[in-house]
Scaffold this motif. Structure first.
Motif, PDB file in Angstrom:
ATOM      1  N   HIS A 156     -25.547   0.712 -18.019  1.00 26.03           N
ATOM      2  CA  HIS A 156     -26.159  -0.637 -17.613  1.00 26.03           C
ATOM      3  C   HIS A 156     -26.891  -1.290 -18.635  1.00 26.03           C
ATOM      4  O   HIS A 156     -27.778  -0.806 -19.507  1.00 26.03           O
ATOM      5  N   ASN A 157     -26.525  -2.804 -18.636  1.00 24.13           N
ATOM      6  CA  ASN A 157     -27.386  -3.687 -19.433  1.00 24.13           C
ATOM      7  C   ASN A 157     -28.388  -4.414 -18.653  1.00 24.13           C
ATOM      8  O   ASN A 157     -28.008  -5.032 -17.699  1.00 24.13           O
ATOM      9  N   PRO A 158     -29.911  -4.134 -18.862  1.00 14.56           N
ATOM     10  CA  PRO A 158     -30.572  -3.625 -20.089  1.00 14.56           C
ATOM     11  C   PRO A 158     -31.094  -2.506 -19.943  1.00 14.56           C
ATOM     12  O   PRO A 158     -31.563  -1.887 -21.118  1.00 14.56           O
ATOM     13  N   THR A 186      -8.364 -11.914 -18.201  1.00 10.49           N
ATOM     14  CA  THR A 186      -9.573 -12.989 -18.026  1.00 10.49           C
ATOM     15  C   THR A 186      -9.928 -12.577 -19.664  1.00 10.49           C
ATOM     16  O   THR A 186      -9.818 -11.687 -20.188  1.00 10.49           O
ATOM     17  N   PRO A 187     -10.572 -13.852 -19.865  1.00 10.06           N
ATOM     18  CA  PRO A 187     -11.263 -13.872 -21.215  1.00 10.06           C
ATOM     19  C   PRO A 187     -12.474 -12.806 -21.149  1.00 10.06           C
ATOM     20  O   PRO A 187     -13.656 -13.536 -20.832  1.00 10.06           O
ATOM     21  N   GLY A 188     -12.430 -11.834 -21.622  1.00  6.04           N
ATOM     22  CA  GLY A 188     -13.490 -10.831 -21.164  1.00  6.04           C
ATOM     23  C   GLY A 188     -13.853 -10.500 -19.891  1.00  6.04           C
ATOM     24  O   GLY A 188     -13.322 -11.089 -19.015  1.00  6.04           O
ATOM     25  N   GLY A 189     -15.079  -9.645 -19.958  1.00  8.48           N
ATOM     26  CA  GLY A 189     -15.378  -9.418 -18.513  1.00  8.48           C
ATOM     27  C   GLY A 189     -16.106 -10.420 -17.832  1.00  8.48           C
ATOM     28  O   GLY A 189     -16.304 -10.492 -16.666  1.00  8.48           O
ATOM     29  N   THR A 190     -16.500 -11.529 -18.605  1.00  4.46           N
ATOM     30  CA  THR A 190     -17.326 -12.591 -17.867  1.00  4.46           C
ATOM     31  C   THR A 190     -16.263 -13.346 -16.961  1.00  4.46           C
ATOM     32  O   THR A 190     -16.581 -13.819 -16.199  1.00  4.46           O
ATOM     33  N   GLY A 191     -14.943 -13.564 -17.816  1.00  6.44           N
ATOM     34  CA  GLY A 191     -14.157 -14.053 -16.708  1.00  6.44           C
ATOM     35  C   GLY A 191     -14.012 -13.169 -15.498  1.00  6.44           C
ATOM     36  O   GLY A 191     -13.619 -14.001 -14.344  1.00  6.44           O
ATOM     37  N   PHE A 201     -13.015  -5.389 -16.278  1.00  5.00           N
ATOM     38  CA  PHE A 201     -12.731  -4.577 -17.796  1.00  5.00           C
ATOM     39  C   PHE A 201     -12.992  -5.528 -18.722  1.00  5.00           C
ATOM     40  O   PHE A 201     -12.608  -6.700 -18.946  1.00  5.00           O
ATOM     41  N   SER A 202     -13.643  -5.018 -19.869  1.00  2.41           N
ATOM     42  CA  SER A 202     -13.883  -5.901 -21.074  1.00  2.41           C
ATOM     43  C   SER A 202     -13.487  -5.105 -22.412  1.00  2.41           C
ATOM     44  O   SER A 202     -13.522  -3.984 -22.506  1.00  2.41           O
ATOM     45  N   ALA A 203     -12.697  -5.632 -23.240  1.00  2.00           N
ATOM     46  CA  ALA A 203     -12.388  -5.143 -24.529  1.00  2.00           C
ATOM     47  C   ALA A 203     -13.272  -5.667 -25.525  1.00  2.00           C
ATOM     48  O   ALA A 203     -12.982  -5.173 -26.976  1.00  2.00           O
ATOM     49  N   ILE A 217     -17.905  -2.615 -15.873  1.00  4.05           N
ATOM     50  CA  ILE A 217     -17.874  -1.543 -16.954  1.00  4.05           C
ATOM     51  C   ILE A 217     -17.658  -1.979 -18.254  1.00  4.05           C
ATOM     52  O   ILE A 217     -17.104  -1.145 -19.071  1.00  4.05           O
ATOM     53  N   ALA A 218     -18.392  -3.100 -18.710  1.00  6.16           N
ATOM     54  CA  ALA A 218     -18.378  -3.594 -19.966  1.00  6.16           C
ATOM     55  C   ALA A 218     -18.688  -2.412 -21.091  1.00  6.16           C
ATOM     56  O   ALA A 218     -18.042  -2.392 -22.084  1.00  6.16           O
ATOM     57  N   TYR A 219     -19.388  -1.455 -20.843  1.00  2.40           N
ATOM     58  CA  TYR A 219     -20.051  -0.494 -21.549  1.00  2.40           C
ATOM     59  C   TYR A 219     -19.412   0.986 -21.487  1.00  2.40           C
ATOM     60  O   TYR A 219     -19.657   1.767 -22.248  1.00  2.40           O
ATOM     61  N   HIS A 258     -31.178  -6.993 -14.776  1.00  3.22           N
ATOM     62  CA  HIS A 258     -29.573  -7.334 -14.677  1.00  3.22           C
ATOM     63  C   HIS A 258     -29.346  -8.126 -15.828  1.00  3.22           C
ATOM     64  O   HIS A 258     -30.237  -8.800 -16.660  1.00  3.22           O
ATOM     65  N   TRP A 259     -27.896  -8.347 -16.305  1.00  2.00           N
ATOM     66  CA  TRP A 259     -27.479  -9.258 -17.343  1.00  2.00           C
ATOM     67  C   TRP A 259     -27.728 -10.414 -16.597  1.00  2.00           C
ATOM     68  O   TRP A 259     -26.930 -10.984 -15.764  1.00  2.00           O
ATOM     69  N   ALA A 260     -28.329 -11.290 -17.558  1.00  3.69           N
ATOM     70  CA  ALA A 260     -28.808 -12.749 -17.149  1.00  3.69           C
ATOM     71  C   ALA A 260     -27.368 -13.735 -16.695  1.00  3.69           C
ATOM     72  O   ALA A 260     -27.479 -14.494 -15.870  1.00  3.69           O
ATOM     73  N   PRO A 261     -26.350 -13.553 -17.453  1.00  3.16           N
ATOM     74  CA  PRO A 261     -25.064 -14.623 -16.952  1.00  3.16           C
ATOM     75  C   PRO A 261     -24.780 -14.445 -15.768  1.00  3.16           C
ATOM     76  O   PRO A 261     -23.814 -15.375 -15.140  1.00  3.16           O
ATOM     77  N   TYR A 262     -24.911 -13.196 -14.875  1.00  4.87           N
ATOM     78  CA  TYR A 262     -24.612 -13.163 -13.717  1.00  4.87           C
ATOM     79  C   TYR A 262     -25.105 -14.553 -12.768  1.00  4.87           C
ATOM     80  O   TYR A 262     -24.658 -15.178 -12.097  1.00  4.87           O
ATOM     81  N   GLN A 263     -26.415 -14.534 -13.026  1.00  7.17           N
ATOM     82  CA  GLN A 263     -27.220 -15.732 -12.499  1.00  7.17           C
ATOM     83  C   GLN A 263     -26.392 -17.342 -12.937  1.00  7.17           C
ATOM     84  O   GLN A 263     -26.213 -17.833 -12.044  1.00  7.17           O
ATOM     85  N   LEU A 268     -12.540 -12.281 -29.466  1.00  6.45           N
ATOM     86  CA  LEU A 268     -10.869 -12.452 -28.954  1.00  6.45           C
ATOM     87  C   LEU A 268     -11.059 -12.687 -27.623  1.00  6.45           C
ATOM     88  O   LEU A 268      -9.914 -13.158 -27.397  1.00  6.45           O
ATOM     89  N   ARG A 269     -12.154 -12.510 -26.825  1.00  7.40           N
ATOM     90  CA  ARG A 269     -12.109 -12.713 -25.370  1.00  7.40           C
ATOM     91  C   ARG A 269     -10.839 -12.166 -24.754  1.00  7.40           C
ATOM     92  O   ARG A 269      -9.908 -12.878 -24.021  1.00  7.40           O
ATOM     93  N   ASN A 270     -11.100 -10.860 -24.430  1.00  9.09           N
ATOM     94  CA  ASN A 270     -10.119 -10.050 -23.831  1.00  9.09           C
ATOM     95  C   ASN A 270     -10.449  -9.070 -22.813  1.00  9.09           C
ATOM     96  O   ASN A 270     -11.538  -8.408 -22.933  1.00  9.09           O
ATOM     97  N   LEU A 324     -22.421  -4.060  -9.437  1.00 10.63           N
ATOM     98  CA  LEU A 324     -23.180  -3.062  -9.960  1.00 10.63           C
ATOM     99  C   LEU A 324     -22.575  -2.867 -11.499  1.00 10.63           C
ATOM    100  O   LEU A 324     -21.380  -2.414 -11.889  1.00 10.63           O
ATOM    101  N   ASN A 325     -23.501  -2.864 -12.395  1.00 19.49           N
ATOM    102  CA  ASN A 325     -23.009  -2.652 -13.995  1.00 19.49           C
ATOM    103  C   ASN A 325     -23.285  -1.115 -14.174  1.00 19.49           C
ATOM    104  O   ASN A 325     -24.532  -0.953 -14.624  1.00 19.49           O
ATOM    105  N   THR A 326     -22.443  -0.324 -14.295  1.00 26.35           N
ATOM    106  CA  THR A 326     -22.493   0.983 -14.381  1.00 26.35           C
ATOM    107  C   THR A 326     -21.217   1.524 -15.005  1.00 26.35           C
ATOM    108  O   THR A 326     -20.074   1.024 -14.496  1.00 26.35           O
TER     109      THR A 326
HETATM  110  C1  LIG Z   1     -23.587  -6.243 -18.550  1.00 30.33           C
HETATM  111  C2  LIG Z   1     -22.299  -7.052 -19.273  1.00 30.33           C
HETATM  112  N1  LIG Z   1     -21.237  -7.458 -18.299  1.00 30.33           N
HETATM  113  C3  LIG Z   1     -20.205  -8.194 -19.003  1.00 30.33           C
HETATM  114  C4  LIG Z   1     -20.308  -8.465 -20.245  1.00 30.33           C
HETATM  115  C5  LIG Z   1     -18.881  -9.390 -20.690  1.00 30.33           C
HETATM  116  O1  LIG Z   1     -19.003  -9.456 -21.977  1.00 30.33           O
HETATM  117  P1  LIG Z   1     -17.382 -10.132 -22.295  1.00 30.33           P
HETATM  118  O2  LIG Z   1     -17.256 -11.308 -21.461  1.00 30.33           O
HETATM  119  O3  LIG Z   1     -17.497 -10.534 -23.709  1.00 30.33           O
HETATM  120  O4  LIG Z   1     -16.198  -9.074 -21.893  1.00 30.33           O
HETATM  121  C6  LIG Z   1     -21.308  -8.172 -21.012  1.00 30.33           C
HETATM  122  C7  LIG Z   1     -21.429  -8.588 -22.351  1.00 30.33           C
HETATM  123  O5  LIG Z   1     -22.423  -8.703 -22.986  1.00 30.33           O
HETATM  124  C8  LIG Z   1     -22.389  -7.496 -20.482  1.00 30.33           C
HETATM  125  O6  LIG Z   1     -23.658  -7.231 -21.042  1.00 30.33           O
END
Ligand SMILES: Cc1ncc(COP(=O)(O)O)c(C=O)c1O
Length: 411
Positions: free
Chosen positions: A186-188, A104-109, A253-255, A223-225, A131-136, A264-266, A181-183
């Motif tokens: 965790h962000n933030p 996927t293009p990053g963990g976002t995908g 998984f995020s690279a 597991i982004a971090y 939580h990381w706002a983009p989940y919403q 690079l969106r990996n 679960l972002n662990t």
């Molecule tokens: C909590 C969390 N999850 C996922 C991501 C996904 O990042 P990416 O799509 O660049 O892999 C980020 C990036 O900031 C993040 O903070």
């Protein structure tokens, strides 16, 4: 007059984090980098404010033949990547389960595919209050919504009681739940679930799933971090073995961070399924989702990661570079934690990672006030986010006193 459908009407304007970051950059131009603490950025920066990029990654990437960068990657991602990303994800802590990976293009995908394939339109996903706002955003974009539970109990540990209640409420309402679960790291907040907390969660899932075979529990571990969370970061993974058929662990998984491949969106969505059938179903649905969204990912980035994980020297070089930068980040975070302790600044429980949070009700006011002191932070609903990933150890040591003073003045 409106041309977009009702559901797609969105507020215009810049991302608030980028807006504050732009102010910080302007201030740096006026008074110099030394005087400004810009802790808005969510990427690892060196002490001079430049983005850290790993030589061990870019030496491989830039030496790829052009056609390996240029070509399509195939819908689910190139085969060597799909194999090696599993090693990059689990290392020596692979759960005993049926494992499949789809690029996927990053963990976002990966988050997007979990939402789209494992919840029904209109369902709510479950995320913590911090939580990381983009989940919403991802839920909304896919015509879902979200609900939250308090991440911490009064002791600053994982709020198991609230979590169980939230899961059961959603299962009763929807018959299925997707919980993210972002662990670790965790962000933030920087919180990492402990192994005993993981055991409790898994016991609860197992019991609930066995009592209600008609329910579906899907756990997405973001597991982004993870590669900035120390040597024990993967200890929980083998616990996700031998689960009932109606519990599905997924990994985003995020690279971006661990391999400094942000743009690079990996990334990949990876399942640790209890049966082969569920793993095959996962791969089919997520591959279809690739075709129906971005088609396929960035081939060169996939190839570079696969090459690193296929060659001992390349891998050792990469792991050394991760470790070196983890230690840099750890030293900065420790400096912040020590200084916070000295001035009596309360923090959300921090274990590891790019961010530290200061709980407060008036984060926006606090962030505005701190800008007068040339300290740039991110205001969240539940508090202020400071980013040790983006500032030097010296600045991390300096920041807590400024924050404490501003907080006291606002009281
Ligand atoms: C909590 C969390 N999850 C996922 C991501 C996904 O990042 P990416 O799509 O660049 O892999 C980020 C990036 O900031 C993040 O903070």
């Amino acid at each position: 007059m409106r041309m977009v459908i009702e559901d797609a009407v969105r507020e215009a304007g810049n991302d608030p984090i980028f807006a504050v970051a732009a102010k910080a950059d302007k201030r740096i131009e006026e008074v110099g980098r030394d005087k400004v603490i810009n802790s808005t950025i969510g990427a690892l920066m060196d002490d001079d404010g430049n983005l850290v990029t790993f030589d061990s990654v870019y030496d491989v990437y830039k030496n790829l033949p052009d056609d390996q960068i240029s070509n399509y990657a195939g819908i689910p991602g190139i085969a060597p990547f799909r194999e090696k990303v599993v090693d990059a994800c689990f290392r020596d802590k692979k759960p005993e389960a049926y494992i499949e990976a789809v690029a996927t293009p990053g963990g976002t995908g990966a988050v997007r595919h979990a939402v789209a394939n494992y919840t029904n339109p209109g369902d709510k996903i479950l995320i913590p209050d911090w939580h990381w706002a983009p989940y919403q955003t991802i839920a909304q974009e896919n015509r879902r919504s979200h609900t939250t539970f308090p991440l911490f109990n009064e002791k600053g540990a994982f709020n198991m009681e609230a979590y169980e209640k939230a899961i059961l409420d959603l299962l009763k309402e929807q018959g299925r739940v997707l919980t993210i679960l972002n662990t670790p790291a965790h962000n933030p907040t920087g919180y990492s679930l402990t192994v005993p907390e993981w055991k409790e969660i898994i016991d609860f899932f197992t019991k609930t799933a066995k009592e209600h075979p008609e329910w579906r529990i899907i756990l997405l571990v973001d597991i982004a971090y993870i590669d900035f969370a120390g040597p024990d970061a993967r200890d929980f993974m083998p616990l996700l073995s031998g689960l009932p058929e109606n519990v599905l662990p997924l990994f985003a998984f995020s690279a971006s961070k661990g391999y400094t491949m942000y743009g690079l969106r990996n990334g990949a969505i990876i399942c640790a399924a209890p049966t082969q059938e569920i793993a095959d179903e996962f791969a089919a649905s997520c591959s279809f989702s690739n075709r129906g969204t971005w088609s396929n990912g960035s081939r060169g980035a996939m190839q570079a990661l696969a090459d690193i994980w296929s060659d001992e020297d390349k891998l050792n070089r990469s792991l050394d570079e991760q470790k070196e930068n983890y230690e840099l980040l750890r030293a900065r975070a420790d400096a912040f934690l020590e200084a916070a302790d000295e001035v009596g600044l309360d923090l959300a429980t921090y274990s590891d990672g790019f961010f530290i949070s200061i709980p407060c009700d008036n984060a926006k006011e606090l962030a505005d006030k701190l800008m007068e002191e040339d300290l740039y932070t991110v205001a969240l609903k539940k508090g202020l986010r400071f980013a040790p990933c983006a500032v030097s150890e010296e600045k991390c040591r300096r920041a807590p006193a400024l924050i404490k003073k501003a907080l006291d003045e606002l009281k």
